[in-house]
Design a protein around this motif. Structure first.
Motif, mmCIF file in Angstrom:
data_model
loop_
_atom_site.group_PDB
_atom_site.id
_atom_site.type_symbol
_atom_site.label_atom_id
_atom_site.label_comp_id
_atom_site.label_asym_id
_atom_site.label_seq_id
_atom_site.Cartn_x
_atom_site.Cartn_y
_atom_site.Cartn_z
ATOM 1 N N THR A 160 0.835 -1.098 -0.103
ATOM 2 C CA THR A 160 -0.139 0.115 0.093
ATOM 3 C C THR A 160 0.925 1.314 0.014
ATOM 4 O OG1 THR A 160 -0.020 0.010 2.191
ATOM 5 C CG2 THR A 160 -1.878 -1.169 1.353
ATOM 6 N N THR A 161 2.202 1.187 0.232
ATOM 7 C CA THR A 161 2.979 2.320 0.274
ATOM 8 C C THR A 161 4.220 1.767 -0.585
ATOM 9 O OG1 THR A 161 4.308 1.587 2.244
ATOM 10 C CG2 THR A 161 2.279 3.014 2.711
ATOM 11 N N GLN A 286 1.632 4.467 -2.042
ATOM 12 C CA GLN A 286 1.591 5.627 -1.297
ATOM 13 C C GLN A 286 3.080 6.064 -1.177
ATOM 14 O OE1 GLN A 286 -1.347 5.939 1.639
ATOM 15 N NE2 GLN A 286 -2.924 5.506 0.524
ATOM 16 N N THR A 288 3.747 8.761 1.084
ATOM 17 C CA THR A 288 3.242 9.091 2.510
ATOM 18 C C THR A 288 1.969 8.258 2.765
ATOM 19 O OG1 THR A 288 4.142 11.394 2.160
ATOM 20 C CG2 THR A 288 2.730 10.863 4.052
ATOM 21 N N PRO A 289 1.944 7.503 3.805
ATOM 22 C CA PRO A 289 0.948 6.785 4.221
ATOM 23 C C PRO A 289 -0.035 7.525 4.514
ATOM 24 C CG PRO A 289 2.861 5.794 5.563
ATOM 25 C CD PRO A 289 3.185 7.235 4.755
ATOM 26 N N GLY A 290 -1.489 7.292 4.136
ATOM 27 C CA GLY A 290 -2.524 7.913 4.131
ATOM 28 C C GLY A 290 -2.773 9.034 3.085
ATOM 29 N N ASP A 291 -1.756 9.163 2.330
ATOM 30 C CA ASP A 291 -2.139 10.250 1.276
ATOM 31 C C ASP A 291 -2.321 9.640 0.128
ATOM 32 O OD1 ASP A 291 -1.902 12.281 -0.616
ATOM 33 O OD2 ASP A 291 0.216 12.946 -0.288
ATOM 34 N N THR A 292 -3.678 9.661 -0.354
ATOM 35 C CA THR A 292 -4.304 8.849 -1.529
ATOM 36 C C THR A 292 -4.042 9.302 -2.689
ATOM 37 O OG1 THR A 292 -6.550 9.734 -0.854
ATOM 38 C CG2 THR A 292 -5.793 7.729 0.230
ATOM 39 N N GLN A 373 -9.592 11.103 -6.635
ATOM 40 C CA GLN A 373 -8.368 11.799 -5.900
ATOM 41 C C GLN A 373 -7.197 12.101 -6.861
ATOM 42 O OE1 GLN A 373 -8.493 10.143 -1.508
ATOM 43 N NE2 GLN A 373 -9.671 8.581 -2.691
#
Length: 429
Positions: A160-161, A286, A288-292, A373
């Motif tokens: 995911t990253t 990603q 930066t984790p959480g930056d979608t 996004q």
């Protein structure tokens, strides 16, 4: 890796040399208006036939102009000769250079009422200095297409990253030395521009009439370092895509993913149809984790040219095809495109998933979430030169074992020199 905050918002490319005017509305014709239309996607004839049957007063004549750089060059040549078509499909990467060459007409007054049919990032792909030069048709939100069965077999989590991507690449190599997580060759200019934008880079930007070039900005150089490390450690390949050797690996299940865009399943299926059912799609890793937020890779818009004698009618066709329910149905069912409009993307959610991954019922829902996004890559007026230099310099760096960031710097230097020579004001900062 330190990454600057992502720069969001509409792409503003002010004063692309001379911005063409809006043009006068056509006089009432005697008999039906005929519009010349250049496009290349499969199914374009069906689109035109549907329009012509319902609009006897505005008839569209289709010509297949081919795609990519070939199409934009043919359009530029025709425009210089004063005989460009009324409408033409143009890739987002080439639109700024065509605006500089005064090929498309500003159509703000004709299409402004459909702006809300698109996300801000999508509409920004065709909007420069507040002026609209095209109606977005299809988009390529970046995503990760991967061999779901092989990841499960090897016990490797889907990353995911990008840090997890590195870990997954190492885990794949350790579990099966004959497999590799992906190949990212120098020819993937659009990919590197996209992931640099995702990291906060801006390869081109403009303030007033002064341009800045950021192909070698800090975010982009850190991206170069990241992928260089993966290649140096043998965790990714850098061999060309879609060659017989690459295709053999895809068919054998030893090429495990393609970080690309939502259009990738169709490409993979064309070279490895027997692997259908083994693939899935996930959001792009990603930085930066959480930056979608991710960028677009690919896509095109429909422009009205300055040579059109019927710009209002041409804009009417462009908005019908790309912002109406009927038009988006044709984009989905006849042309197999991922629509740029929010309406089209919502409609896609009721479609069957791509035949490469028939088990992924949420394919289009995931695609819509990603697309909502996305942020645009701001392209400059000399993308073709940048692409050529980038491929040459990165290929040289890979062969010689020199830093990949040097290729980014060399590309920036060549782009800046070319823009200055062409007469653009370019910041040295």
């Amino acid at each position: 890796m330190r990454i600057r905050p992502l720069v969001a918002g509409a792409a503003t490319v002010a004063s692309l040399a001379v911005l063409s005017g809006c043009g006068a509305a056509s006089a009432d014709p005697e008999g039906p208006v005929t519009l010349e239309y250049w496009a290349w996607p499969a199914g374009s004839k069906t689109v035109v036939d549907e329009w012509n049957a319902a609009n006897p007063d505005i008839q569209v004549k289709l010509s297949d102009a081919g795609g990519g750089d070939e199409s934009s060059q043919k359009l530029l040549t025709a425009s210089r000769a004063g005989n460009a078509p009324d409408l033409a499909l143009v890739e987002y990467t080439t639109l700024p250079s065509l605006i500089v060459a005064d090929v498309p007409l500003e159509i703000t007054d004709y299409v402004g009422d459909v702006q809300d049919a698109f996300t801000e990032g999508t509409w920004a792909q065709t909007t420069f200095d507040g002026a609209v030069f095209g109606v977005p048709q299809d988009v390529g939100p970046m995503a990760l297409v991967f061999r779901e069965d092989r990841f499960e077999e090897l016990g490797v989590p889907v990353p995911t990253t990008w840090e997890e991507f590195r870990e997954a690449a190492a885990a794949v190599k350790e579990a099966d030395p004959d497999s590799v997580i992906t190949s990212l060759p120098p020819t993937e200019f659009g990919f590197f521009a996209g992931v640099a934008t995702q990291a906060g880079g801006q390869w081109w930007s403009v303030n007033g009439e002064e341009w800045s070039v950021g192909i070698a900005d800090e975010a982009s150089l850190e991206v170069a370092d990241y992928f260089e490390e993966l290649a140096t450690e043998g965790l990714i390949q850098t061999e060309p895509l879609l060659t017989p050797e690459y295709n053999a690996m895809v068919n054998a299940g030893t090429m495990l993913s393609w970080p690309s865009a939502v259009w990738a399943p169709g490409v993979i299926e064309s070279v490895a149809p027997d692997t259908a059912g083994s693939w899935a799609m996930a959001p792009l890793p990603q930085w930066t984790p959480g930056d979608t937020a991710v960028a677009y890779q690919g896509g095109s818009a429909l422009v009205v040219t300055k040579d059109s004698e019927h710009p209002e009618e041409a804009a009417k066709f462009a908005t019908w095809l790309n912002a109406s329910e009927e038009g988006n149905t044709l984009l989905l069912d006849e042309q197999s495109l991922y629509p740029a409009s929010s309406l089209g993307q919502e409609m896609a959610e009721s479609n069957d998933p791509p035949t490469l991954m028939p088990q992924q019922d949420d394919f289009y829902a995931v695609s819509a979430d990603i697309s909502a996004q996305t942020v645009p890559v701001t392209w400059g007026p000399n993308v073709n030169l940048a692409k050529s230099v980038f491929e040459d310099e990165l290929g040289k760096a890979i062969r010689n074992g020199t830093p990949w960031r040097d290729a980014f710097v060399a590309t920036q230097d060549a782009v800046v020199a070319d823009m200055k020579e062409t007469g653009f004001a370019v910041s040295d900062g």
